[in-house]
Design a protein around this motif. Structure first.
Motif, mmCIF file in Angstrom:
data_model
loop_
_atom_site.group_PDB
_atom_site.id
_atom_site.type_symbol
_atom_site.label_atom_id
_atom_site.label_comp_id
_atom_site.label_asym_id
_atom_site.label_seq_id
_atom_site.Cartn_x
_atom_site.Cartn_y
_atom_site.Cartn_z
ATOM 1 N N LEU A 28 0.863 -0.870 -0.230
ATOM 2 C CA LEU A 28 -0.546 -0.074 -0.167
ATOM 3 C C LEU A 28 0.852 0.771 0.281
ATOM 4 C CD1 LEU A 28 -2.845 1.653 -0.021
ATOM 5 C CD2 LEU A 28 -2.637 0.605 2.692
ATOM 6 N N HIS A 29 0.603 2.026 -0.403
ATOM 7 C CA HIS A 29 1.242 3.551 -1.025
ATOM 8 C C HIS A 29 -0.275 4.550 -0.986
ATOM 9 C CE1 HIS A 29 5.023 2.531 -2.821
ATOM 10 N NE2 HIS A 29 4.131 0.801 -3.434
ATOM 11 N N LEU A 30 -0.004 5.629 -0.260
ATOM 12 C CA LEU A 30 -0.515 6.654 -0.009
ATOM 13 C C LEU A 30 0.381 7.658 -0.721
ATOM 14 C CD1 LEU A 30 -1.118 6.628 3.823
ATOM 15 C CD2 LEU A 30 -2.829 6.311 1.946
ATOM 16 N N ALA A 31 -0.373 8.980 -1.086
ATOM 17 C CA ALA A 31 -0.900 10.402 -1.394
ATOM 18 C C ALA A 31 -1.306 11.111 -0.838
ATOM 19 C CB ALA A 31 -0.334 10.490 -3.122
ATOM 20 N N SER A 32 -0.622 12.560 -0.668
ATOM 21 C CA SER A 32 -1.737 14.113 0.021
ATOM 22 C C SER A 32 -2.244 14.729 -1.046
ATOM 23 C CB SER A 32 -0.756 13.843 1.205
ATOM 24 O OG SER A 32 -0.043 14.804 0.915
ATOM 25 N N SER A 33 -3.504 15.975 -0.899
ATOM 26 C CA SER A 33 -3.137 16.751 -2.282
ATOM 27 C C SER A 33 -4.300 17.505 -0.531
ATOM 28 C CB SER A 33 -4.313 16.419 -2.791
ATOM 29 O OG SER A 33 -4.465 16.987 -3.420
ATOM 30 N N GLN A 34 -3.988 18.789 -1.729
ATOM 31 C CA GLN A 34 -4.588 20.234 -0.073
ATOM 32 C C GLN A 34 -6.333 20.604 -1.277
ATOM 33 O OE1 GLN A 34 -4.242 21.264 3.058
ATOM 34 N NE2 GLN A 34 -2.323 19.399 3.224
ATOM 35 N N ASP A 35 -5.541 20.294 -2.256
ATOM 36 C CA ASP A 35 -6.797 20.625 -3.420
ATOM 37 C C ASP A 35 -7.568 19.337 -4.188
ATOM 38 O OD1 ASP A 35 -5.601 19.725 -4.908
ATOM 39 O OD2 ASP A 35 -5.226 22.631 -6.377
ATOM 40 N N GLY A 36 -6.625 18.476 -4.282
ATOM 41 C CA GLY A 36 -8.191 17.519 -5.109
ATOM 42 C C GLY A 36 -7.436 17.215 -6.286
ATOM 43 N N TYR A 37 -6.449 18.389 -6.421
ATOM 44 C CA TYR A 37 -6.002 18.142 -7.696
ATOM 45 C C TYR A 37 -4.723 17.427 -8.286
ATOM 46 C CZ TYR A 37 -10.075 20.881 -8.902
ATOM 47 O OH TYR A 37 -10.929 20.861 -9.482
ATOM 48 N N SER A 38 -3.070 18.266 -7.020
ATOM 49 C CA SER A 38 -1.679 18.308 -7.502
ATOM 50 C C SER A 38 -2.063 17.496 -5.772
ATOM 51 C CB SER A 38 -1.653 19.432 -7.416
ATOM 52 O OG SER A 38 0.193 19.536 -7.069
ATOM 53 N N TRP A 39 -0.821 16.177 -6.305
ATOM 54 C CA TRP A 39 -0.526 14.986 -5.277
ATOM 55 C C TRP A 39 0.438 14.892 -5.199
ATOM 56 C CZ3 TRP A 39 -4.719 12.564 -3.224
ATOM 57 C CH2 TRP A 39 -6.381 12.847 -3.308
ATOM 58 N N THR A 40 1.232 14.652 -3.724
ATOM 59 C CA THR A 40 2.382 14.455 -3.608
ATOM 60 C C THR A 40 2.889 13.106 -2.596
ATOM 61 O OG1 THR A 40 2.765 16.748 -3.632
ATOM 62 C CG2 THR A 40 5.056 15.128 -2.507
ATOM 63 N N SER A 41 3.722 12.121 -3.438
ATOM 64 C CA SER A 41 3.561 10.658 -2.387
ATOM 65 C C SER A 41 4.604 11.306 -1.395
ATOM 66 C CB SER A 41 4.231 9.945 -3.408
ATOM 67 O OG SER A 41 3.913 9.397 -4.312
ATOM 68 N N MET A 42 3.542 10.092 -0.664
ATOM 69 C CA MET A 42 3.725 10.324 1.119
ATOM 70 C C MET A 42 5.677 9.302 1.712
ATOM 71 S SD MET A 42 0.131 10.873 3.294
ATOM 72 C CE MET A 42 1.257 10.989 4.505
ATOM 73 N N PHE A 43 5.941 9.110 2.282
ATOM 74 C CA PHE A 43 6.287 8.580 3.445
ATOM 75 C C PHE A 43 8.467 7.705 2.232
ATOM 76 C CE2 PHE A 43 3.236 7.989 5.609
ATOM 77 C CZ PHE A 43 3.311 8.090 6.791
ATOM 78 N N ASN A 44 8.340 9.308 1.123
ATOM 79 C CA ASN A 44 8.835 8.808 -0.302
ATOM 80 C C ASN A 44 8.820 7.927 -0.664
ATOM 81 O OD1 ASN A 44 11.046 10.997 1.008
ATOM 82 N ND2 ASN A 44 11.882 9.646 2.070
ATOM 83 N N ASP A 45 7.412 7.508 -1.175
ATOM 84 C CA ASP A 45 6.821 6.786 -1.698
ATOM 85 C C ASP A 45 6.817 5.495 -1.799
ATOM 86 O OD1 ASP A 45 5.023 6.084 -3.852
ATOM 87 O OD2 ASP A 45 6.589 6.260 -5.825
#
Length: 313
Positions: free
Chosen positions: A39-56
């Motif tokens: 399982l991997h996670l990414a986050s976003s503040q606006d629902g459009y631009s996403w950043t991988s968490m925990f260095n992917d």
């Protein structure tokens, strides 16, 4: 089997995704490659631009089934406040994976749930998702399976003959017998369901290969477990799409999906679920993301998550 954005589905107890509040952060749960690292996670503040968490890096490695894969992760927040996740464990097992967590970092022991073990001719269980029904306090788990010879009239329309099936559970220990959820005489996978106003809306992939479809469509019903309509016209364009996941951004419903042949993500948006606009140029997705789902957590939960460490198990 769908590659990302139509199955880690984390919702509030009262809605599947819904509009984000100022106290919420979007998360995107997904897998990479063949799902072997989990399982991997990414986050976003606006629902459009996403950043991988925990260095992917993977935050949970798969341990169940002979193939030990974790594809198409789908998470919901249940009535107990915990996060409940299901996933595809193999290309050809008759079971699905399940685990739960309070914080998305520390997970329960993984279970292999044999939802189609009673069907000797079942070939697979692909892209399971969960819908939490707050009124009945039940979870509906639903997925796509091909059963050899079950639908002979349409066997020639695809390389498989998938339909959507479901079980109900209140505790993830006791399950109803699998039943047919969606059959409209075509090969269908990658379903994800939203409660919108007074109806249930199923976003799905038309997997028909002769003639080629490989697009996303919509079906609706007044009831969660039955009565879904024939599919709408395609809501995606002249490319192969799968793994839908849905969220509300402002006045628009946005469907993210995997353009799996092009190795990138796309998105379409609509205010009325009838007229769709391609907004793929507005989204930014980390490289390598495959079939998953979008959900929200509170800012406090997000801060605790980012401050935490990936469990060693």
């Amino acid at each position: 089997m769908k590659p990302l954005l139509s199955c880690l589905l984390l919702l509030s107890v009262f809605s599947k995704t819904g509009a984000q509040t100022t106290n919420e952060v979007y998360l995107f749960a997904y897998f990479k490659n063949n799902g072997q690292d989990g399982l991997h996670l990414a986050s976003s503040q606006d629902g459009y631009s996403w950043t991988s968490m925990f260095n992917d890096k993977s935050i949970l490695r798969p341990t169940v089934s002979k193939d030990k894969l974790m594809r198409d992760p789908c998470i919901v927040r249940g009535g107990d406040g915990r996060f409940h996740m299901v996933w595809t464990v193999s290309w050809n097992d008759r079971s699905i994976g399940y685990a739960s967590s309070d914080d998305l970092l520390n997970w329960s022991e993984q279970q292999d749930i044999p939802v189609m073990a009673h069907e000797d001719s079942a070939k697979n269980c692909w892209a399971p998702e969960i819908y939490y029904n707050a009124s009945s306090k039940e979870y509906m788990i639903y997925w796509a399976t091909t059963i050899k010879g079950r639908f002979p009239a349409t066997d020639t329309l695809g390389d498989n003959n998938h339909r959507i099936y479901y079980v109900l559970t209140k505790d993830f220990k006791n399950f109803s017998k699998a039943k047919l959820l969606y059959d409209q005489n075509f090969n269908v996978i990658d379903a994800t369901i939203q409660k919108i106003d007074n109806r249930y809306v199923m976003f799905l992939k038309d997997e028909t290969i002769r003639p080629v479809q490989k697009n996303l469509r919509i079906a609706t019903s007044k009831h969660l477990t039955k009565g879904y309509s024939k599919p709408s016209a395609p809501i995606t364009g002249n490319y192969w799409a799968e793994g839908p996941t849905v969220l509300k951004l402002g006045e628009e419903w946005v469907v993210y999906f995997d353009k799996y042949r092009d190795h990138k993500y796309g998105a379409v948006a609509s205010k009325d679920l009838k007229n769709w606009t391609d907004i793929s140029d507005k989204i930014k997705i980390p490289a390598g993301v495959r079939h998953g789902t979008i959900f929200t957590v509170t800012k406090a939960e997000f801060e605790k998550l980012t401050a935490g460490k990936i469990a060693s198990k």
